[in-house]
Design a protein around this motif. Structure first.
Motif, PDB file in Angstrom:
ATOM      1  N   PHE A  23       0.893  -1.172   0.000  1.00 17.14           N
ATOM      2  CA  PHE A  23       0.000   0.000   0.000  1.00 17.14           C
ATOM      3  C   PHE A  23       0.920   1.208   0.000  1.00 17.14           C
ATOM      4  O   PHE A  23       1.631   1.467   0.967  1.00 17.14           O
ATOM      5  N   ASP A  24       0.947   1.913  -1.130  1.00 15.10           N
ATOM      6  CA  ASP A  24       1.853   3.059  -1.228  1.00 15.10           C
ATOM      7  C   ASP A  24       1.113   4.346  -0.877  1.00 15.10           C
ATOM      8  O   ASP A  24       0.049   4.631  -1.424  1.00 15.10           O
ATOM      9  N   THR A  25       1.695   5.114   0.036  1.00 12.42           N
ATOM     10  CA  THR A  25       1.054   6.371   0.425  1.00 12.42           C
ATOM     11  C   THR A  25       1.954   7.586   0.134  1.00 12.42           C
ATOM     12  O   THR A  25       1.857   8.623   0.778  1.00 12.42           O
ATOM     13  N   CYS A 242       3.649   2.163   2.996  1.00 20.40           N
ATOM     14  CA  CYS A 242       5.012   2.679   2.836  1.00 20.40           C
ATOM     15  C   CYS A 242       5.042   3.751   1.752  1.00 20.40           C
ATOM     16  O   CYS A 242       4.045   3.987   1.071  1.00 20.40           O
ATOM     17  N   THR A 243       6.190   4.383   1.621  1.00 26.07           N
ATOM     18  CA  THR A 243       6.338   5.437   0.608  1.00 26.07           C
ATOM     19  C   THR A 243       7.667   5.258  -0.127  1.00 26.07           C
ATOM     20  O   THR A 243       8.619   4.700   0.419  1.00 26.07           O
ATOM     21  N   ILE A 244       7.715   5.782  -1.340  1.00 29.32           N
ATOM     22  CA  ILE A 244       8.968   5.761  -2.104  1.00 29.32           C
ATOM     23  C   ILE A 244       9.967   6.678  -1.405  1.00 29.32           C
ATOM     24  O   ILE A 244       9.630   7.790  -0.998  1.00 29.32           O
ATOM     25  N   CYS A 254       7.757   4.313   6.484  1.00 30.91           N
ATOM     26  CA  CYS A 254       8.502   3.099   6.110  1.00 30.91           C
ATOM     27  C   CYS A 254       8.832   3.190   4.613  1.00 30.91           C
ATOM     28  O   CYS A 254       7.973   3.532   3.803  1.00 30.91           O
ATOM     29  N   SER A 255      10.082   2.893   4.264  1.00 30.52           N
ATOM     30  CA  SER A 255      10.496   3.025   2.874  1.00 30.52           C
ATOM     31  C   SER A 255      10.081   1.783   2.070  1.00 30.52           C
ATOM     32  O   SER A 255      10.395   0.651   2.451  1.00 30.52           O
ATOM     33  N   LEU A 256       9.376   2.032   0.967  1.00 31.71           N
ATOM     34  CA  LEU A 256       8.869   0.925   0.143  1.00 31.71           C
ATOM     35  C   LEU A 256      10.016   0.051  -0.364  1.00 31.71           C
ATOM     36  O   LEU A 256       9.979  -1.176  -0.247  1.00 31.71           O
ATOM     37  N   GLN A 279      13.008  -4.191 -10.367  1.00 27.12           N
ATOM     38  CA  GLN A 279      13.862  -3.412 -11.287  1.00 27.12           C
ATOM     39  C   GLN A 279      13.310  -1.996 -11.490  1.00 27.12           C
ATOM     40  O   GLN A 279      13.975  -1.129 -12.046  1.00 27.12           O
ATOM     41  N   ARG A 280      12.063  -1.776 -11.079  1.00 28.59           N
ATOM     42  CA  ARG A 280      11.481  -0.433 -11.219  1.00 28.59           C
ATOM     43  C   ARG A 280      11.795   0.444 -10.001  1.00 28.59           C
ATOM     44  O   ARG A 280      11.397   1.614  -9.957  1.00 28.59           O
ATOM     45  N   LEU A 281      12.448  -0.115  -8.977  1.00 31.29           N
ATOM     46  CA  LEU A 281      12.640   0.661  -7.745  1.00 31.29           C
ATOM     47  C   LEU A 281      13.495   1.911  -7.966  1.00 31.29           C
ATOM     48  O   LEU A 281      13.120   3.009  -7.540  1.00 31.29           O
ATOM     49  N   VAL A 282      14.637   1.756  -8.620  1.00 29.56           N
ATOM     50  CA  VAL A 282      15.520   2.916  -8.798  1.00 29.56           C
ATOM     51  C   VAL A 282      14.881   3.968  -9.722  1.00 29.56           C
ATOM     52  O   VAL A 282      14.819   5.149  -9.352  1.00 29.56           O
ATOM     53  N   PRO A 283      14.343   3.583 -10.895  1.00 28.41           N
ATOM     54  CA  PRO A 283      13.692   4.611 -11.717  1.00 28.41           C
ATOM     55  C   PRO A 283      12.553   5.325 -10.978  1.00 28.41           C
ATOM     56  O   PRO A 283      12.394   6.543 -11.095  1.00 28.41           O
ATOM     57  N   THR A 284      11.773   4.589 -10.181  1.00 25.32           N
ATOM     58  CA  THR A 284      10.647   5.235  -9.482  1.00 25.32           C
ATOM     59  C   THR A 284      11.163   6.154  -8.373  1.00 25.32           C
ATOM     60  O   THR A 284      10.626   7.249  -8.154  1.00 25.32           O
TER      61      THR A 284
END
Ligand code: KIV
Ligand code: ZN
Length: 521
Positions: A23-25, A242-244, A254-256, A279-284
């Protein structure tokens, strides 16, 4: 843990036994970070990136908070498909109605209602007894449930709530129709074993707990948000909020990326996994950092620039012999490119397009053309072009706005004990104009004053930072500025091998944003 000589280092990664809902906030709690407010287009871009990454639920905002929040939730709900879209509401009829109004066109919607339960909040904020809190929470969950089947209830400040009372509220709200019960550590007070105990207590003592997903929502005031979330998962929580980049109120949420990679890397221990395309973590992460102007610290776990850099000789030696000696994750698994040193003056358009693709960017033919032109200019100034250089050029292009003014040239003469002399040439609507001034404390101040004079906008500079995109004396400088105009904060960003020029362009970028808004109003 089973170490393997493959791209992934744990054997059981492919077989997570329990699915943890992510759940991204970022767009709601994350946006509450000072200076992180985003406009509609920026929120839409982040929402699309979250869907592409495989986030299950996106908390898009707090619809009753402002017309802008309402519009953002409504537009994301209407057009972003693939994840559940959630809107926050206090335990008030008007909030719940407004949240539903914003969410009703979503492919899958969730209303998230919250009401504090701790004695501190009951006494000082709500002025409610325990019975009144239960009554209100139940009524609100029922009202929300009349609108949609997916309802989350949060007993705000749960970790400072009496365990007996927390069990009572959770049981009552599940009976009223809550499908997820979220346990917020609102003030970042919990410790890992404390958090584990709370989740176990709920699982052991709430008779209908199996009718809802237990969620966890941790703030990072004591630096334990990720550890607390993981202990909650271990104790039975099925959703992590969590959040980016760990963006959020005060010390953040909390870091996603950390929680997702901990679950993946230590699947042997947690036996739980997520749907996130790692693999999308760094670009996001880069996208969120570019949009908010909040930089990621270099040594940040998973997405920081140094997260995979091995400096110590003994480590480098070990890495050369076998990467698993000092590496528990592969950089490629989180979206860092395989090699960093990439292109130079003689590289072609196709190689550049390939590189951009490998870095996770999907560019149109026109965007690649523009990128290639900028790349050639840069390659004339700089021998070695790194991924970060390419990323900086792409981000600059992606976030370009239609610019009323562009910088044609500047000249500053300055020195110790001397008032700078600046000559600035701007281009606007097919015409060029020159401003000459004798002003300021230094070259950058002088240029900013000249830009204000040329454009007619006066601003207060709230923040200014310059950092090198890569290593070396010829590295590009990235400048981020925040300025205030009429009570609103605007950001500007630019990159150049000349950091004074980058400063001028970043400041002008912020002024152009003000001009764009002023033209609409
Ligand atoms: O931290 C908190 O308590 C919150 C709630 C609204 C879930 O963000
Ligand atoms: Zn929160």
């Amino acid at each position: 843990m089973h170490i393997q000589d493959t791209n992934t280092v744990t054997a059981s990664i492919q077989s997570p036994s329990r699915h943890i809902v992510i759940f991204d906030t970022t767009l709601r709690d994350g946006e509450q970070s000072p200076g992180a407010s985003m406009n509609l287009a920026e929120k839409m871009e982040i929402a699309e990136a979250l869907v592409a990454m495989g986030v299950d639920v996106i908390e898009a905002g707090f619809p009753i908070a402002s017309p802008g929040d309402f519009e953002a939730v409504r537009e994301i709900a209407r057009s972003v498909k693939g994840s559940t879209i959630c809107g926050l509401a206090r335990c008030r009829d008007a909030d719940i109605d407004r949240a539903w109004e914003a969410l009703k066109h979503a492919q899958r919607a969730r209303i998230h209602v919250f009401l504090a339960t701790s004695p501190i909040h009951r006494e000082h904020k709500l002025k409610m007894s325990q019975d009144e809190v239960v009554e209100h929470a139940v009524a609100c969950v029922k009202r929300a449930r009349n609108y949609c089947p997916d309802i989350e209830y949060s007993p705000e400040d749960a970790t400072r709530t009496e365990p007996d009372f927390l069990c009572r509220v959770v049981e009552a709200t599940i009976a009223a129709g809550a499908t997820t019960v979220n346990i917020p550590d609102t003030v970042g007070y919990a410790t890992p074993s404390h958090m584990g105990e709370i989740i176990r207590t709920l699982r052991n003592r709430v008779p209908n707990i199996d009718k809802a997903v237990i969620s966890i929502h941790c703030h990072n005031d004591l630096g334990m948000a990720v550890a607390n979330s993981l202990t909650a998962v271990e104790a039975g929580a099925g959703q992590v909020e969590c959040t980016i980049n760990g963006l959020g109120e005060r010390a953040g949420n909390c870091s996603l990326e950390e929680v997702v990679m901990a679950l993946r890397t230590r699947n042997d221990y947690y036996h739980a996994g997520t749907r996130v395309q790692t693999q999308r973590l760094v670009p996001t992460s880069r996208l969120v950092s570019n949009i908010t102007g909040i930089q990621v610290q270099r040594n940040k776990a998973i997405v920081g620039q140094n997260a995979f850099a091995h400096e110590a000789g003994i480590h480098q030696d070990g890495m050369l012999k076998h990467h698993t000696t000092y590496e528990i994750m592969r950089p490629v698994d989180v979206g860092f490119a395989i090699s960093d040193l990439v292109l130079g003056k003689h590289s072609g358009r196709a190689a550049l397009a390939d590189r951009a693709k490998a870095m996770g960017y999907t560019l149109t033919r026109e965007q690649v053309d523009t990128l290639f032109e900028q790349f050639k200019v840069l390659a004339d100034k700089k021998k070695e072009i790194y991924d970060a250089d390419i990323g900086a050029l792409i981000e600059q292009q992606i976030h370009a706005i239609s610019e009323k003014w562009t910088l044609e040239s500047y000249k500053v003469t300055c020195g110790t004990g001397q008032v700078p002399e600046v000559e600035l040439r701007l281009h606007r609507g097919g015409e060029s104009s020159t401003v000459t001034m004798h002003c300021g404390d230094g070259p950058i101040d002088a240029i900013f004053l000249a830009i204000e004079k040329a454009t007619g906008f006066t601003v207060v500079c709230k923040d200014f930072s310059v950092h090198s995109v890569t290593v070396g004396k010829d590295a590009q400088g990235e400048v981020l500025v925040q300025v205030e105009h009429d009570g609103q904060v605007y950001r500007g960003r630019a990159v150049s091998t000349d950091s004074v020029e980058a400063s001028a362009r970043a400041f002008l970028n912020a002024i152009n944003r003000i001009a764009a808004v002023s033209a609409v109003v």
